[in-house]
Design a protein around this motif. Structure first.
Motif, mmCIF file in Angstrom:
data_model
loop_
_atom_site.group_PDB
_atom_site.id
_atom_site.type_symbol
_atom_site.label_atom_id
_atom_site.label_comp_id
_atom_site.label_asym_id
_atom_site.label_seq_id
_atom_site.Cartn_x
_atom_site.Cartn_y
_atom_site.Cartn_z
ATOM 1 N N ALA A 74 0.835 -1.209 0.000
ATOM 2 C CA ALA A 74 0.000 0.000 0.000
ATOM 3 C C ALA A 74 0.869 1.259 0.000
ATOM 4 C CB ALA A 74 -0.929 -0.011 1.214
ATOM 5 N N ASN A 101 2.419 1.615 -3.495
ATOM 6 C CA ASN A 101 1.443 2.046 -4.503
ATOM 7 C C ASN A 101 0.762 3.359 -4.146
ATOM 8 O OD1 ASN A 101 1.907 -0.306 -6.032
ATOM 9 N ND2 ASN A 101 0.438 -1.451 -4.771
ATOM 10 N N LYS A 102 1.269 3.993 -3.081
ATOM 11 C CA LYS A 102 0.754 5.292 -2.613
ATOM 12 C C LYS A 102 -0.728 5.229 -2.217
ATOM 13 C CE LYS A 102 4.055 7.948 -5.382
ATOM 14 N NZ LYS A 102 4.980 8.075 -4.250
ATOM 15 N N GLN A 103 -1.149 4.062 -1.750
ATOM 16 C CA GLN A 103 -2.507 3.930 -1.191
ATOM 17 C C GLN A 103 -2.526 4.249 0.291
ATOM 18 O OE1 GLN A 103 -3.117 -0.204 -2.410
ATOM 19 N NE2 GLN A 103 -4.688 0.462 -3.835
ATOM 20 N N PHE A 104 -1.356 4.273 0.911
ATOM 21 C CA PHE A 104 -1.249 4.535 2.339
ATOM 22 C C PHE A 104 -0.062 5.476 2.585
ATOM 23 C CE2 PHE A 104 0.846 2.838 6.389
ATOM 24 C CZ PHE A 104 0.131 3.715 7.208
#
Length: 283
Positions: free
Chosen positions: A273, A276-279
């Motif tokens: 995450a 993938n720059k989701q977090f």
């Protein structure tokens, strides 16, 4: 003319509102305040073939329980403080999160976990945790037969049961329909308490005397003859045999793997995450 235009615009507005208004075609069964119970909520309550009177009773009871629950819920919302309600809502949300994440992790673990445990792995756990595998009660290896008294071939059964070579075992297996009860597999460890359940003439008074290693036992009651051959006995607090506790050891090993895999999955999910720059955590 101006009034006509206003009328047309007003009528169009009403029609538009009515067009976009959500309709609920579900059939209502009961109401408590603004909460409704619908026919679809109770359609699976009654199994097919249930008598009409029983069906009515089941549905009626369900509706009454639903109504009581809704009334209590409404009362709690009126009387509990806002802080208390917020605390409960947080608990509900946390419980929901726990359920979802647990189910998801279990599905991931099920796909990838190795559930095989070889003898080397089992021995390692067994030898490292021997205190854990001390027996709480006696274990016995034995075979037994229960036959009616004065059976036609009683003498031959006794002789073959005691000798118990390959041919004898095959013979006894072939006539087992005559037996009231039997077990000829004397390579398995069995709890002594299970033996007393199977053989009525064994009890707490004579069990210790009769259940001795390499002991042949022949007992009678008013109806039956009981034949037992005791191959081996382990006492309470003895170390349980590896083959007896292997299913427990297997579960211990698998549970340990599950915990390790869950920790790894949680790390990998968080790492992916972040990648993938989701977090991200703001400074």
């Amino acid at each position: 003319m101006r009034q006509l235009i206003i009328f047309i615009l007003f009528t169009s507005l009403l029609v538009s509102c009515d067009f976009f208004k959500e309709t609920d075609d579900r059939i209502r069964v009961a109401r408590v305040g603004e909460k409704y119970l619908y026919e679809e909520d109770i359609k699976d309550l009654v199994a097919e073939g249930t008598p009409v009177n029983d069906s009515i009773q089941i549905i009626s009871s369900f509706i009454n329980r639903w109504a009581t629950q809704q009334l209590l819920l409404a009362g709690s919302e009126r009387n509990l403080s806002e802080q208390k309600q917020n605390d409960f809502n947080k608990l509900v949300e946390q419980y929901k999160n726990d359920l979802y994440t647990k189910a998801y992790l279990e599905a991931l673990v099920k796909k990838s976990i190795d559930t095989s445990v070889n003898m080397t792995q089992a021995k390692e756990v067994y030898e490292a945790n021997q205190e854990t595998f001390k027996l709480n009660e006696e274990l016995v290896k034995f075979r037994y037969i229960t036959i009616p008294q004065n059976a036609i071939n009683e003498d031959e059964i006794i002789k073959r049961f005691k000798r118990f070579n390959i041919e004898d075992k095959q013979f006894l297996d072939s006539i087992s329909v005559q037996f009231k009860g039997y077990s000829l597999n004397d390579s398995l460890w069995i709890k002594a308490s299970q033996i007393t359940e199977k053989i009525a003439v064994l009890n707490s008074e004579n069990k210790k005397e009769l259940l001795k290693k390499s002991n042949f036992v022949q007992l009678k009651d008013s109806l039956d003859l009981y034949l037992m051959q005791i191959e081996d006995v382990l006492s309470q607090n003895d170390l349980a045999p590896l083959e007896y506790v292997k299913p427990t050891i297997k579960q211990i090993v698998i549970n340990k793997r599950k915990l390790e895999l869950i920790k790894q999955l949680e790390k990998d999910i968080t790492k992916d995450a972040i990648k993938n720059k989701q977090f991200e955590v703001y400074q």
